[in-house]
Design a protein around this motif. Sequence first.
Motif, PDB file in Angstrom:
ATOM      1  N   ASP A   1      -4.333  -0.352  -3.622  1.00 43.74           N
ATOM      2  CA  ASP A   1      -5.069   0.668  -2.871  1.00 43.74           C
ATOM      3  C   ASP A   1      -5.435   0.214  -1.469  1.00 43.74           C
ATOM      4  OD1 ASP A   1      -5.319   2.598  -5.067  1.00 43.74           O
ATOM      5  OD2 ASP A   1      -6.492   0.992  -6.007  1.00 43.74           O
ATOM      6  N   ALA A   2      -5.612  -1.108  -1.311  1.00 44.51           N
ATOM      7  CA  ALA A   2      -6.032  -1.603  -0.009  1.00 44.51           C
ATOM      8  C   ALA A   2      -5.621  -3.041   0.178  1.00 44.51           C
ATOM      9  CB  ALA A   2      -7.551  -1.501   0.129  1.00 44.51           C
ATOM     10  N   GLY A   3      -5.456  -3.415   1.453  1.00 45.57           N
ATOM     11  CA  GLY A   3      -5.192  -4.811   1.791  1.00 45.57           C
ATOM     12  C   GLY A   3      -5.678  -5.031   3.207  1.00 45.57           C
ATOM     13  N   LEU A   4      -6.041  -6.274   3.517  1.00 47.54           N
ATOM     14  CA  LEU A   4      -6.511  -6.533   4.868  1.00 47.54           C
ATOM     15  C   LEU A   4      -5.302  -6.812   5.760  1.00 47.54           C
ATOM     16  CD1 LEU A   4      -9.325  -6.639   6.229  1.00 47.54           C
ATOM     17  CD2 LEU A   4      -9.174  -9.134   6.096  1.00 47.54           C
ATOM     18  N   GLY A   5      -5.315  -6.205   6.944  1.00 48.98           N
ATOM     19  CA  GLY A   5      -4.199  -6.424   7.855  1.00 48.98           C
ATOM     20  C   GLY A   5      -4.493  -5.802   9.198  1.00 48.98           C
TER      21      GLY A   5
ATOM     22  N   VAL B   1       0.838  -1.199   0.000  1.00 46.23           N
ATOM     23  CA  VAL B   1       0.000   0.000   0.000  1.00 46.23           C
ATOM     24  C   VAL B   1       0.872   1.248   0.000  1.00 46.23           C
ATOM     25  CG1 VAL B   1      -1.722   1.322   1.299  1.00 46.23           C
ATOM     26  CG2 VAL B   1      -1.915  -1.180   1.164  1.00 46.23           C
ATOM     27  N   SER B   2       1.878   1.209   0.847  1.00 47.64           N
ATOM     28  CA  SER B   2       2.769   2.358   0.991  1.00 47.64           C
ATOM     29  C   SER B   2       3.473   2.683  -0.329  1.00 47.64           C
ATOM     30  CB  SER B   2       3.788   2.039   2.089  1.00 47.64           C
ATOM     31  OG  SER B   2       4.770   3.019   2.146  1.00 47.64           O
ATOM     32  N   HIS B   3       3.878   1.640  -1.076  1.00 49.32           N
ATOM     33  CA  HIS B   3       4.553   1.852  -2.358  1.00 49.32           C
ATOM     34  C   HIS B   3       3.570   2.196  -3.481  1.00 49.32           C
ATOM     35  CE1 HIS B   3       8.142  -0.838  -0.971  1.00 49.32           C
ATOM     36  NE2 HIS B   3       8.120   0.337  -0.389  1.00 49.32           N
TER      37      HIS B   3
END
Lengths: 662, 662
Positions: free
Chosen positions: A590-594, A584-586
Amino acid sequence: MTERKIFRTLLSLEEARKRILDYFSPQPVGVEERPIWQALDETSGEDVYSSIDVPGFDRASMDGYAVRAIDTFEAEERKPVRLRVVGTIEVGGESEVEVRTGEAAEISTGAPVPKGANAVVMVEHTQLRDGQIDVFRPVNPSENIMAAGSDIMAGELVLRKGEMLTPREIGVLSAIGLEKMKVCRRPRVAIISTGNELVPVGGDLSYGKIYDINANVIAAAVTECGGEVLLEGIASDTIDDMKQKLEAGLEHADIVLTSGSTSAGKGDLLYRILDSYGPPGVIVHGLAVKPGKPTFVAIVRGKSVFGLPGYPTSALTIFTLLVRPIIGKMTGRQEAEREEGIAAKCASRIYSAKGRREFLPVHLIKDEAGSLLVYPTTEGSGAITSLAMADGFIDIPEETQFLEEGEEVLVQLFSQTPILPDLVIMGSHCVGLDILLEFIRRSDPSFHSKIINTGSVGGFNAIKRGEADVAGIHLLDEFSGKYNLPFLMRYGIQDTAVIVKGYVRQQGLIVAKGNPRGISGIEDLLTSDLAFMNRNKGSGTRVLFDLCIKRIADERKTTAEKLVSKVKGYEVETKSHSAVAAAVSHGKVDAGLGIRTAAEMYGLAFVPIAEEQYDFLVLRKRLEKESVKQFLQALASAEFRTELARKAPGLVPSEKTGTILS
Amino acid sequence: MTERKIFRTLLSLEEARKRILDYFSPQPVGVEERPIWQALDETSGEDVYSSIDVPGFDRASMDGYAVRAIDTFEAEERKPVRLRVVGTIEVGGESEVEVRTGEAAEISTGAPVPKGANAVVMVEHTQLRDGQIDVFRPVNPSENIMAAGSDIMAGELVLRKGEMLTPREIGVLSAIGLEKMKVCRRPRVAIISTGNELVPVGGDLSYGKIYDINANVIAAAVTECGGEVLLEGIASDTIDDMKQKLEAGLEHADIVLTSGSTSAGKGDLLYRILDSYGPPGVIVHGLAVKPGKPTFVAIVRGKSVFGLPGYPTSALTIFTLLVRPIIGKMTGRQEAEREEGIAAKCASRIYSAKGRREFLPVHLIKDEAGSLLVYPTTEGSGAITSLAMADGFIDIPEETQFLEEGEEVLVQLFSQTPILPDLVIMGSHCVGLDILLEFIRRSDPSFHSKIINTGSVGGFNAIKRGEADVAGIHLLDEFSGKYNLPFLMRYGIQDTAVIVKGYVRQQGLIVAKGNPRGISGIEDLLTSDLAFMNRNKGSGTRVLFDLCIKRIADERKTTAEKLVSKVKGYEVETKSHSAVAAAVSHGKVDAGLGIRTAAEMYGLAFVPIAEEQYDFLVLRKRLEKESVKQFLQALASAEFRTELARKAPGLVPSEKTGTILS
């Protein structure tokens, strides 16, 4: 790719070893001078004789008085002999003092015994008054004196050629005043990497390229076994470049190693070059072992050239089997051959490649009784993480189809200084775990753990097999709505394993800083072009995501399959929360579950979805293992709870943290 | 020597360790940057995250054809699917190729999967003709492809702080392209030797001086355990010099070690200086252990200063017990504490110093079953040969008076890379033995033996105890006139040991080149001022000499005692033939009894006295030990006999050489 060279006859490992020795006799490569203080771990290149007596003089071995022994023969506790003190002999000083009948000289340990004296009375057996001593016990001639040359005599052989120099040998050489000596020169080993896809470590990685791993891995292994490394760099797949690198290696080194370009595909170039030097040329072309089929050995200008496979684990395996013993002999070290390996037991049945002798990479775990258990590494041979996991390999004969659970095997180690972790942790990744281990190591810097991220399901399986001591788990049972506990029975380990309470974790969508796309929940992923990054199957986070999808599907009266086909990136899996956050940072997705903690670490925004129970699974019998005790004790401590709350917003410990739930 | 400082309260080792930790917490000393290829054996000083995906692209893991999986679903062995080959993708190259429905692209292992394709068909399952391939088996999506990031994902933690860097870790760091990293700086350890008697190794040794052994021994031990050494040289026994060296150490090092000048005698200077820095000053002053009583520890400017004993073996023992663990912690290495030692069994009863915990130097021998046996070293603690012999030490508690034969003990090793010899040889020294070992090592460079010269009697005792595998013997029985065999019964080992035939040796007087004093036999020693050098009691040569003297005494009807009182130097003993020859060669003495071979080696003249049988004594059960077999096989070989006759005139092998006599 028009020519595909078929390997000539594949040789067995033993045939290959024999053939190499038919053409090439590994001998020490000469000596060089070295100051003694820089000679640690070197091998003596000469027999060393002492040119001096040690000690060089008769030396007092006690504090006391130098006397003529005969003067003390009458001495008794109640009837001391009185002697006149005629001087003092200091350590290291020259002295004109001479001891005559009826006389004594004060002397310190290590000082030279004066002329006339032939024994030393210990100070404890004397009393000094008015320049005279009373001697309360007799001494024999030579008593409390270390005679000149009695330790080492001039002319004595003190060190043989071929001995390794440890602190002890350096002590002896120092005692005889040797400032420098001949040590065996370390055999020079040229390392050439081949392949157009390779980029030197640290270089620019354009599309389709990978870093040259083998050069550094092999260099480290060569250094470990006593060789000196000459890195020749990367040869591209052209005759000119390969030949040039090879020439450089042959000129400066005693032995040449190449890796890559040995497959039956493009690799022919190198063989043709090696054969072009005239016989013997390539003498081994293909081994009947797995991995290592494309291995070759050539003899060029009397030097041996080894072609190691391209995959790092394979290259290191063949190096260990074929090259390390030869470099060892060339070091001149009079050293017992490496043990064949360390004994360990198969943790479960291990299947082998059919029809080929296999050297299978394995990792080792100490069980609660301190016995070593063997587990095959699960990554493929092309994966560098396979090498990172492997402590060494086991030898499975061609005709063996599997090794039984409990069967004893010998593990040949990759590194000569193997460090087995105290604690092996598998299962789900959590930042809290890192904080806990850091917490433990602050009070015990020697605590050594190994973490392998496998997801919660992998954690259950690892604990069931005994492959891990502890597993981090957060699996939601959709029927009961409970975390973790219901799965004990599902995995059939309700009697053999326990769950230790961990903490609550906030799970949600990790999104870019400020949430520029205004994501409010999982539904948004179904209706837009948002790029999503999924977690690996078997991870608790993945289970949670699939469950959320299923609930939405139920509400919408559709199937989960249909919904996930709308999630862009559903099949893109990654193994950890921080990898999701990094993606996401790079701006990759756009989104990921964590977990919230990962979002905070990367300064990202977080959309909460659920609270989950992150706990630890431990095999009951491993509760007795010292490192497990240490782990659980730290987990239960109030200090850790405080630290966790402070360092990891989103991870919420409770009073129950560290207690056994089942 | 007016003041003799009494030690304050002697502390136990545990009390001392605790007190040190009360004042000084050993912590890693910081990090420094290092290129990866120079980082082997260093300790990572940071957590390392990957900034890239590994592999960075979807990578073919087989040679074959990149396809759309869906195009192959119908493929069968008998009904292949035909696809048009639209290009070739090379490893490492960029490619514009795109695979559309009905198309395939040739691809090599390691090459990037082209746009449009999502699987690779192995070349073995295809047939190429006319720019088209027949595909005989279907492939699934992702089959034979290693997905981008599937090995290591960008953002993933690949190495934790505190891990030691072995070839494996270096492999992982290379895979992510890391060129350099932070490693833990090695703690700097200043080493100061004290004592007016010390001369730097290689310097001029005037009377009463000895070489500074400890600095090099301790430096080597510090290097072994991960410290960086600063040699501060030798401080003489003056306040100014000591203070100056100490200041230099405190300024540049993280920890300061001194040795010597710690005895209750002169050593007060150093304590006074250390205390003058203000509290805490000296916090440990004397240990209730043997050796190590004069050990001290001081805390100055927050740094710890250790005072080690002066004798090398004692210094290394205290270093191992007290200092090594602290340096270990300061390296930052997340390493399991050193094992407490290696288990071995007492070969015979071992008596201990009464009333003090003793750390007794021992050496180790492998018996025929591979078990380790422990023997105390026999030299005194002041002897450097004691250190040379010792593999480590055992811990005997204060209240223990002796350890039983067969009792299991833990041996703490002096060196972290202990090398135990395959074969231990004691007994009488012979040049032929050196030639034999050299002969064996030519065919097996890894054969590692240890020779300890004890004389023939010492050899019999060592074999009886099992302390040696082989002993060289040449003892003459004056009644039977026979060599060696009669002594089997005398030592009560006729059933447990055998004698293996060696060779005949010519014994005689070794005299100066050209025999300037015209010596013709032993009688000459009785009637002139000739200086003689004797051999050690228990050596066969000594027995022979005494027997010759006895025969002369019998002839002259006098006693041997009277005769030997006329031999100038009868009481001067040395341990080997070559030492005798060296003494004659240096002009120290006029004659000494020894073998012709030693005389020839030194270019000296030789006056024959007798021919003797030099044989080998072996414990019957050790005949099973691999190294003993190797030894005897070489001894019996015709090649060795030829070599011996050529290299050692005066040593005469026979056909029986190498056969068992008893």
